[in-house]
Motif scaffolding. Structure first.
Motif, mmCIF file in Angstrom:
data_model
loop_
_atom_site.group_PDB
_atom_site.id
_atom_site.type_symbol
_atom_site.label_atom_id
_atom_site.label_comp_id
_atom_site.label_asym_id
_atom_site.label_seq_id
_atom_site.Cartn_x
_atom_site.Cartn_y
_atom_site.Cartn_z
ATOM 1 N N ARG A 1 32.595 10.650 26.163
ATOM 2 C CA ARG A 1 31.811 11.811 26.598
ATOM 3 C C ARG A 1 31.272 11.547 27.988
ATOM 4 N NH1 ARG A 1 27.261 13.020 22.543
ATOM 5 N NH2 ARG A 1 26.349 11.202 23.572
ATOM 6 N N ASP A 2 31.358 12.564 28.866
ATOM 7 C CA ASP A 2 30.828 12.402 30.218
ATOM 8 C C ASP A 2 29.396 12.922 30.297
ATOM 9 O OD1 ASP A 2 30.966 15.163 30.335
ATOM 10 O OD2 ASP A 2 32.801 15.193 31.535
ATOM 11 N N GLU A 3 28.835 12.863 31.493
ATOM 12 C CA GLU A 3 27.437 13.258 31.678
ATOM 13 C C GLU A 3 27.218 14.744 31.450
ATOM 14 O OE1 GLU A 3 26.481 11.913 35.564
ATOM 15 O OE2 GLU A 3 26.368 9.777 34.987
ATOM 16 N N ASP B 1 45.034 4.118 34.594
ATOM 17 C CA ASP B 1 45.696 4.648 35.778
ATOM 18 C C ASP B 1 46.338 3.492 36.544
ATOM 19 O OD1 ASP B 1 45.908 7.215 37.549
ATOM 20 O OD2 ASP B 1 45.386 5.597 38.930
ATOM 21 N N ASN B 2 47.563 3.677 36.974
ATOM 22 C CA ASN B 2 48.305 2.582 37.609
ATOM 23 C C ASN B 2 47.716 2.140 38.944
ATOM 24 O OD1 ASN B 2 50.176 2.546 35.514
ATOM 25 N ND2 ASN B 2 51.477 4.077 36.497
ATOM 26 N N HIS B 3 46.996 3.009 39.612
ATOM 27 C CA HIS B 3 46.570 2.718 40.976
ATOM 28 C C HIS B 3 45.067 2.523 41.108
ATOM 29 C CE1 HIS B 3 50.649 3.771 42.069
ATOM 30 N NE2 HIS B 3 50.510 4.937 41.480
ATOM 31 N N SER B 4 44.337 2.490 39.995
ATOM 32 C CA SER B 4 42.886 2.300 40.059
ATOM 33 C C SER B 4 42.400 1.774 38.722
ATOM 34 C CB SER B 4 42.199 3.635 40.388
ATOM 35 O OG SER B 4 42.348 4.549 39.308
ATOM 36 N N GLU B 5 41.083 1.578 38.620
ATOM 37 C CA GLU B 5 40.491 1.110 37.375
ATOM 38 C C GLU B 5 40.152 2.269 36.440
ATOM 39 O OE1 GLU B 5 37.179 -1.343 38.310
ATOM 40 O OE2 GLU B 5 38.379 -2.872 39.338
ATOM 41 N N ALA B 6 40.517 3.471 36.821
ATOM 42 C CA ALA B 6 40.224 4.648 36.003
ATOM 43 C C ALA B 6 41.225 4.762 34.862
ATOM 44 C CB ALA B 6 40.259 5.904 36.865
ATOM 45 N N TYR B 7 40.972 5.739 33.970
ATOM 46 C CA TYR B 7 41.839 6.009 32.823
ATOM 47 C C TYR B 7 42.321 7.446 32.893
ATOM 48 C CZ TYR B 7 42.659 2.560 29.163
ATOM 49 O OH TYR B 7 43.180 1.533 28.411
ATOM 50 N N GLN B 8 43.554 7.659 32.506
ATOM 51 C CA GLN B 8 44.062 9.010 32.332
ATOM 52 C C GLN B 8 43.579 9.526 30.976
ATOM 53 O OE1 GLN B 8 45.794 10.959 34.459
ATOM 54 N NE2 GLN B 8 45.752 9.380 36.055
ATOM 55 N N ALA B 9 42.986 10.713 30.956
ATOM 56 C CA ALA B 9 42.386 11.231 29.734
ATOM 57 C C ALA B 9 42.667 12.716 29.578
ATOM 58 C CB ALA B 9 40.879 10.982 29.734
ATOM 59 N N LEU B 10 42.764 13.145 28.317
ATOM 60 C CA LEU B 10 42.926 14.562 27.998
ATOM 61 C C LEU B 10 41.562 15.133 27.612
ATOM 62 C CD1 LEU B 10 46.076 14.346 25.691
ATOM 63 C CD2 LEU B 10 46.036 15.224 28.029
ATOM 64 N N LYS C 1 42.427 12.072 35.617
ATOM 65 C CA LYS C 1 41.927 10.722 35.889
ATOM 66 C C LYS C 1 40.412 10.699 35.748
ATOM 67 C CE LYS C 1 41.980 8.950 40.086
ATOM 68 N NZ LYS C 1 42.494 8.333 41.327
ATOM 69 N N ARG C 2 39.891 9.767 34.947
ATOM 70 C CA ARG C 2 38.459 9.644 34.731
ATOM 71 C C ARG C 2 38.040 8.190 34.906
ATOM 72 N NH1 ARG C 2 35.450 13.977 34.888
ATOM 73 N NH2 ARG C 2 33.898 12.649 33.841
ATOM 74 N N ASN C 3 36.890 7.991 35.532
ATOM 75 C CA ASN C 3 36.344 6.645 35.697
ATOM 76 C C ASN C 3 35.661 6.240 34.396
ATOM 77 O OD1 ASN C 3 35.017 4.299 36.433
ATOM 78 N ND2 ASN C 3 34.655 5.019 38.527
ATOM 79 N N VAL C 4 36.102 5.147 33.817
ATOM 80 C CA VAL C 4 35.575 4.719 32.528
ATOM 81 C C VAL C 4 34.086 4.400 32.617
ATOM 82 C CG1 VAL C 4 35.787 3.006 30.674
ATOM 83 C CG2 VAL C 4 37.832 3.855 31.804
ATOM 84 N N ASP C 5 33.645 3.914 33.764
ATOM 85 C CA ASP C 5 32.225 3.580 33.921
ATOM 86 C C ASP C 5 31.329 4.814 33.810
ATOM 87 O OD1 ASP C 5 32.900 0.955 34.255
ATOM 88 O OD2 ASP C 5 32.960 1.060 36.445
#
Length: 553
Positions: free
Chosen positions: A217-219, A230-239, A254-258
């Motif tokens: 859940r996001d903010e 994600d192949n090019h960053s520390e983010a995750y691909q999410a639906l 693309k979403r930042n897991v942090d």
């Protein structure tokens, strides 16, 4: 719905059918039919996992909303075992054995407080069917049975751990814990080194192990289903996910897991999203065959005079180089650890170096077989090595440490391919004798399966006379004829095996070793010693022990 999601859905639907078949099975024929049904389901699940490993891993991260708890629990246990067998690079036969066993255990209905796996094992024993599967199931929950790990089948403790974790990931009541939370509890609450080792190994799949298929859940209170890094960053691909409608977006974002709060495992229906999860592929490790070993041997590329070239070659094979360092540390008289490859090569000398490299190569080959009896077989080989070295000092050309070690490796290598050894617990006794030792002795008499492989390996490593000796070690010498060199070496190899059995598998082979020793003493000009004196000399060597604690391998 994509094929991947359909395949997983079909597998879930087949688990209740397997449970029904096991409940109704009352004859050996119906039990065998249920086992075959489990095999077919295992193959189907294995194929789905090979298509997309992350989709299999995602089964640990969510709760299929339309399936009963017992079905979900069985699937999670199967996935955990599948991940372990991949990490350990187990052979197909061993992997399939535990995969079928966990499906059978999970689909058996438990009564009272007796685990389902033990109930099924009892049922299979009563009807005298199941084979090795029965043995593996009967060894589960060894603590409950007040048995030690080495008293059960080698793979039973790992099967038990998978069943227990699957149950805790899908409890009958309450919310399901996240896998990372559950593993942390085990690490903090267990003092069992084997369990801790297995759980630590499982973590090698992180972070995909914990995130594939998890809802976050996001903010802004939007929900997201995590698919893959994600192949090019520390983010995750999410639906994006709308829980009220049980609806998912078609395309990932693309979403930042942090910036997301990872939620406990959620109840989801199986939709197209299983086809969208993924993870980086891990390198596959192929299990070497004897032909593969000889074709890929580095010995032919080893320079016989250029130390720099030798170092350069071995640095390209770090596993063999490490085993060579261990050999150098054990072989020097001061027993000082050797950590420098150049120092190790120099310590062997150019005459013994090819033998030392061949010995390390053989050791690496045997490790690659992933035998569940590796610890026991390795110690048996060490006992044979010391027997050969002790007896070999009385030959016209005494054996060096590296020669004795290489001959022992080649002579014992067929045992890593012995199918029956994989099914026998170390503790199994027959007529007060260790069954493993009896099986080994019988297998050594096989001229095609055992002796020819030993001879082929010795010939490959340019020990031609010993190769001839290996083929005639159990042939009857013609009385009155002179002993050939091959016959003498075959007799010494046979005596070394007998002396090994008389110590390592005591009290086995005492009488037969005594009889053979009398014959060999005159033929090989050995000093006049009793069997007990030879045994005591063998036992003086450091590092000989009988391994009882079973490893998950």
């Amino acid at each position: 719905m994509p094929d991947q999601s359909i395949n997983w859905l079909r597998s879930y639907q087949q688990l209740p059918l397997l449970s029904q078949a096991l409940a109704q099975a009352t004859t050996p024929e119906t039990l065998q039919s249920a086992i075959q049904q489990a095999r077919e389901l295992h193959i189907q699940l294995q194929q789905s996992s090979e298509i997309n490993l992350a989709a299999a891993m995602a089964q640990l991260s969510y709760i299929p909303s339309e399936e009963p708890a017992a079905v979900n629990r069985t699937m999670k246990s199967w996935v955990l075992l599948m991940l372990w067998t991949r990490l350990k690079h187990w052979p197909k036969a061993r992997r399939d054995l535990v995969g079928v066993a966990v499906l059978l255990a999970g689909c058996t209905t438990a009564h009272n407080k007796i685990p389902a796996a033990l109930l099924l094992a009892k049922k299979l024993k009563e009807h005298k069917c199941g084979g090795i599967i029965t043995t593996v199931l009967a060894g589960t929950f060894h603590r409950l049975q007040k048995r030690l790990p080495w008293q059960v089948h080698h793979d039973s403790p790992l099967l038990t751990l998978a069943i227990e974790l699957g149950y805790q990931l899908q409890p009958d009541k309450g919310s399901a814990p996240a896998l990372e939370v559950l593993l942390a509890r085990w690490i903090n609450g267990s003092n069992d080194e084997l369990v801790l080792t297995e759980i630590s190994q499982l973590m090698h799949y992180a972070p995909a192990l914990y995130l594939c298929g998890r809802v976050a859940r996001d903010e802004q209170d939007n929900f997201w289903l995590l698919c893959h890094a994600d192949n090019h960053s520390e983010a995750y691909q999410a639906l994006q996910y709308w829980p009220e409608q049980q609806r998912l977006a078609e395309h990932p974002t693309k979403r930042n897991v942090d910036e997301l709060k990872i939620l406990p495992p959620a109840k989801l229906i199986q939709q197209h999203w299983l086809a969208k999860v993924s993870m980086p592929k891990r390198p596959e490790v192929t299990i070497l065959t004897p032909n593969g070993l000889m074709q890929q041997s580095i010995l032919s590329s080893l320079s016989h005079s250029d130390l720099n070239a030798q170092v350069s070659l071995l640095e390209k094979h770090p596993a063999i180089a490490q085993l060579l360092l261990e050999n150098a540390s054990a072989s020097n008289r001061q027993k000082v650890a050797v950590n420098n490859l150049r120092h190790a090569l120099a310590s062997f000398g150019q005459a013994q170096l090819p033998l030392a490299v061949a010995r390390a190569e053989m050791q690496f080959y045997l490790q690659c077989q992933r035998s569940n009896q590796h610890a026991w077989l390795w110690q048996l080989q060490q006992a044979l090595y010391h027997s050969l070295f002790v007896l070999g000092q009385y030959l016209a050309q005494p054996l060096s440490q590296q020669q004795a070690g290489l001959i022992a490796s080649c002579a014992s290598a067929p045992l890593w391919h012995h199918p029956s050894l994989q099914a026998v617990p170390v503790s199994r006794l027959v007529q007060q004798q260790h069954l493993l030792g009896q099986l080994v002795q019988k297998y050594l008499l096989e001229p095609v399966k055992s002796q020819r492989l030993t001879a082929a390996l010795l010939h490959h490593y340019q020990l031609e006379n010993w190769a001839d000796g290996a083929m005639c070690q159990y042939t009857q010498h013609i009385e009155g004829m002179p002993w050939t060199l091959a016959e003498q070496q075959g007799l010494l190899l046979r005596l070394a095996w007998q002396l090994t059995f008389s110590v390592f598998c005591y009290p086995m082979a005492q009488q037969s070793t005594q009889h053979l020793l009398q014959q060999a003493t005159a033929t090989l000009s050995l000093p006049l010693k009793s069997l007990k004196e030879w045994q005591q000399q063998l036992l003086q060597h450091d590092g000989l022990y009988y391994p009882l604690n079973s490893e998950f391998a």
